[in-house]
Design an enzyme around this catalytic site. Structure first.
Site, PDB file in Angstrom:
ATOM      1  NE  ARG A 109       6.432  -3.904  14.007  1.00 63.92           N
ATOM      2  CZ  ARG A 109       6.157  -3.337  12.722  1.00 63.92           C
ATOM      3  NH1 ARG A 109       5.559  -4.215  11.687  1.00 63.92           N
ATOM      4  NH2 ARG A 109       6.369  -2.117  12.449  1.00 63.92           N
ATOM      5  CB  THR A 393       0.605  -4.541   5.542  1.00 65.20           C
ATOM      6  OG1 THR A 393       2.058  -3.684   5.744  1.00 65.20           O
ATOM      7  CG2 THR A 393       0.127  -4.936   6.832  1.00 65.20           C
ATOM      8  CG  ASN A 413       7.684  -1.643   6.100  1.00 65.59           C
ATOM      9  OD1 ASN A 413       6.797  -0.738   6.406  1.00 65.59           O
ATOM     10  ND2 ASN A 413       8.924  -0.711   6.173  1.00 65.59           N
ATOM     11  CG  ASP A 435       7.441   0.170  10.320  1.00 62.46           C
ATOM     12  OD1 ASP A 435       7.297   1.225   9.302  1.00 62.46           O
ATOM     13  OD2 ASP A 435       6.680  -0.752  10.211  1.00 62.46           O
ATOM     14  CB  SER A 464       3.430  -1.898  14.136  1.00 62.53           C
ATOM     15  OG  SER A 464       2.582  -2.249  13.092  1.00 62.53           O
ATOM     16  CB  SER A 465       0.273   2.163  11.776  1.00 63.90           C
ATOM     17  OG  SER A 465       1.212   3.054  11.879  1.00 63.90           O
ATOM     18  N   GLY A 487       0.126   1.117   6.268  1.00 65.50           N
ATOM     19  CA  GLY A 487       0.967   1.764   7.135  1.00 65.50           C
ATOM     20  C   GLY A 487       0.423   2.699   7.974  1.00 65.50           C
TER      21      GLY A 487
HETATM   22  N1  GLY Z   1       5.198  -1.615   8.330  1.00 62.38           N
HETATM   23  C1  GLY Z   1       4.001  -0.819   8.727  1.00 62.38           C
HETATM   24  C2  GLY Z   1       3.454  -0.998   9.833  1.00 62.38           C
HETATM   25  O1  GLY Z   1       3.949  -1.945  10.677  1.00 62.38           O
HETATM   26  O2  GLY Z   1       2.727  -0.206  10.640  1.00 62.38           O
END
Ligand code: GLY
Length: 585
Positions: A109, A393, A413, A435, A464-465, A487
């Site tokens: 990340r 993503t 992102n 985020d 993050s999701s 997202g």
């Molecule tokens: N950038 C979207 C996520 O990492 O959730």
């Protein structure tokens, strides 16, 4: 008396709805194509672009393993899906080896630069600050321009994956991406739409304009997109590995690009490290689920939502019936509330993981549901896991001939990230800083809110999701490899896909394509895909007190692989909500 009448009415509605189980599926233009489904006796790959799937399949056929194929697909996606991912971004990867039953989790990340600080994107009066560039002003510095970029992790993540598990030569795995960047590929409709959508930001920066808006006009479908500088950067990475990116000439180019308008410095890049983490492991009705731990919220909240629902009979309630939606939405609402409160980078904030994953806590949350009305999101917060202690993503799912599997989600992102291409490198930088929670209660680009646990701090990784996920059957055999972009909508898409397989007994194709809905605590609204739910179902949900809206965005774009144990086959499906392809052999 009034209560009695309301209950009778609701009871009648429930009976009617049981009889008309929702069975409509997603109707996207590209659904006409029959290429999203594949079978393979040996191996399978599902990615968000046919060129990436083809390149990865070749690697698998040449005797490469799932990691080799994932590396190859990642670099190709970095070229052909610049709106979604790239070497200026980051991601997560799960690698499962059946021989040892070990699942390795790599976190690459992005990270906040050392000069970042909480509230750096808000002015004294609490307003989002704009990004000022030369004589131009772009709204929202957390989303647009140099300040929105976190320190990229993708190159380090792919190199580390290769050092640990790769079989074929790294250089050969990068070559297809180099060729595509140098020779170009045809712009497809969703890429053209994304350029059009972000043209104001891309126009601002001359390096980005040169690539995506040559002659000051957005590239159109059918045009050829060549990225010669990116080809050179990829060549350097192919020959020198991560050194050139974090310490060498690419690092110098990034530092000089950010000198005037950003805060990213040499030490930010040279100190970047991939982190190995432990998967979040949970269970649902006898199945085992492994997914991404913090700094992703994905694994914890997929587990939490499924834990809350585990003792319900969703199968009898019917797929996308109003009773099922009521239950699933109430579970989503509570999970996303906890996400906003407790989740963040585990090295900076203490995430009450055991509590959040506790089945007992899940039962107490389930007991807080009203049987016949929506719980307003504003009324949440009475229960706490602490008492129980514990479009952009892209996703890649791959299984190789040894049954080893990769599930990896990668991102820059929002569409085209920060919009900034580093001069002379072709590298489009992410806007992952958005985020973080920019300030308490202020929603990010996905409408998510957060608090102190996800506040900005130097070298912290933003929440993050992204939820690369694997599901195992009761005999511990790999059943599903899945994940999605989207997202905040990733978590709910994966939950629904898992429920579609386990509860509603759907085929993989239907489990991926059936209509989805989404609730994330705030805004306190059920978002559903256009033309999906029956109008009677929507009316019933509104009677229960739900606010409902058609989602203007896809609710995830799943890339999935399933094992057909009976026929000894791998099945692959690429969601027709976007442009991907599944291929097997
Ligand atoms: N950038 C979207 C996520 O990492 O959730």
């Amino acid at each position: 008396m009034k209560t009695y009448v309301l209950f009778s009415y609701l009871f009648c509605l429930m009976i009617q709805s049981c009889a008309s189980t929702e069975r409509k599926f997603y109707q996207h233009e590209s659904r006409q194509r029959q290429t999203f489904e594949a079978t393979g006796e040996n191996a399978m790959v599902a990615t968000a672009h046919p060129l990436a799937s083809r390149a990865a399949l070749k690697v698998l056929k040449r005797g490469g393993n799932a990691i080799d194929a994932a590396i190859c697909a990642s670099f190709v996606l970095a070229v052909v899906r610049p709106q979604s991912t790239g070497i200026g971004g980051g991601g997560f990867l799960l690698y499962h080896q059946p021989s040892t039953q070990k699942t390795t989790v790599l976190d690459f990340r992005e990270e906040a630069p050392r000069k970042s600080y909480a509230n750096m994107y808000v002015s004294a009066d609490g307003k989002a600050i704009p990004f000022l560039y030369k004589d131009q002003t772009l709204a929202n510095a957390s989303l647009n321009g140099h300040l929105s970029a976190g320190v990229p992790g993708l190159v380090a993540g792919l190199v580390k994956s290769h050092q640990r598990f790769g079989k074929l030569k790294f250089k050969d795995l990068v070559q297809p991406a180099i060729d595509l960047a140098r020779d170009g590929f045809k712009v497809y409709p969703s890429l053209a739409r994304a350029i059009e959508k972000r043209k104001n930001v891309l126009m601002t920066f001359s390096e980005s304009r040169k690539i995506f808006l040559p002659r000051n006009k957005p590239l159109q479908t059918g045009d050829t997109l060549k990225q010669k500088d990116l080809a050179k950067s990829l060549q350097l990475i192919a020959e020198n590995g991560q050194k050139v990116f974090y310490h060498g000439s690419i690092a110098s180019a990034i530092v000089s690009e950010f000198k005037e308008y950003g805060i990213m410095e040499k030490e930010d890049l040279s100190s970047y490290k991939v982190k190995e983490r432990s998967a979040i492991t949970s269970s649902y009705k006898g199945y085992k689920i492994k997914s991404m731990p913090p700094p992703s919220s994905g694994g914890i909240h997929i587990a939490q939502i499924l834990n809350i629902l585990e003792n319900d009979d969703l199968h009898s309630s019917g797929h996308n019936s109003f009773q099922s939606i009521h239950l699933i939405v109430e579970a989503m609402r509570r999970a996303y509330y906890d996400r906003s409160k407790y989740l963040g980078d585990p090295e900076f904030t203490s995430v009450p993981r055991t509590g959040l994953l506790s089945k007992k806590y899940a039962r107490s949350l389930r007991n807080s549901f009203h049987s016949s009305r929506a719980t307003p999101s504003t009324s949440l917060g009475k229960l706490s896991p602490l008492n129980y202690e514990s479009e952009s993503t892209t996703h890649i799912s791959i299984v190789d001939q040894w049954g080893q599997a990769v599930s990896s989600t990668q991102t820059i992102n929002y569409l085209f990230g920060s919009g900034v291409v580093v001069k002379g490198t072709g590298i489009l930088m992410n806007n992952e800083m958005d985020d973080f929670s920019i300030s308490p209660g202020k929603p990010n680009v996905y409408g998510l809110i957060g608090g102190a646990a996800n506040a900005i701090a130097p070298k912290k990784r933003m929440l993050s999701s992204m939820s690369p996920t694997m599901v195992f059957d009761s005999e511990n055999r790999l059943l599903l490899v899945t994940g999605a972009p989207g997202g905040s909508r990733i978590i709910t898409a994966i939950v629904q896909m898992i429920l579609n397989i386990i509860e509603y007994k759907m085929t993989l194709r239907d489990a991926v394509h059936s209509f989805r809905f989404h609730h994330q605590y705030m805004p306190d609204t059920i978002f559903y895909e256009k033309d999906s739910l029956q109008s009677s179902t929507i009316k019933k949900l509104q009677t229960l007190g739900y606010d409902t809206k058609i989602s203007t965005r896809y609710l995830g774009d799943i890339q999935a692989i399933q094992r057909d144990f009976k026929n000894q086959l791998w099945l692959g499906v690429s969601d027709t909500r976007s442009d991907g392809k599944a291929l097997g052999f």
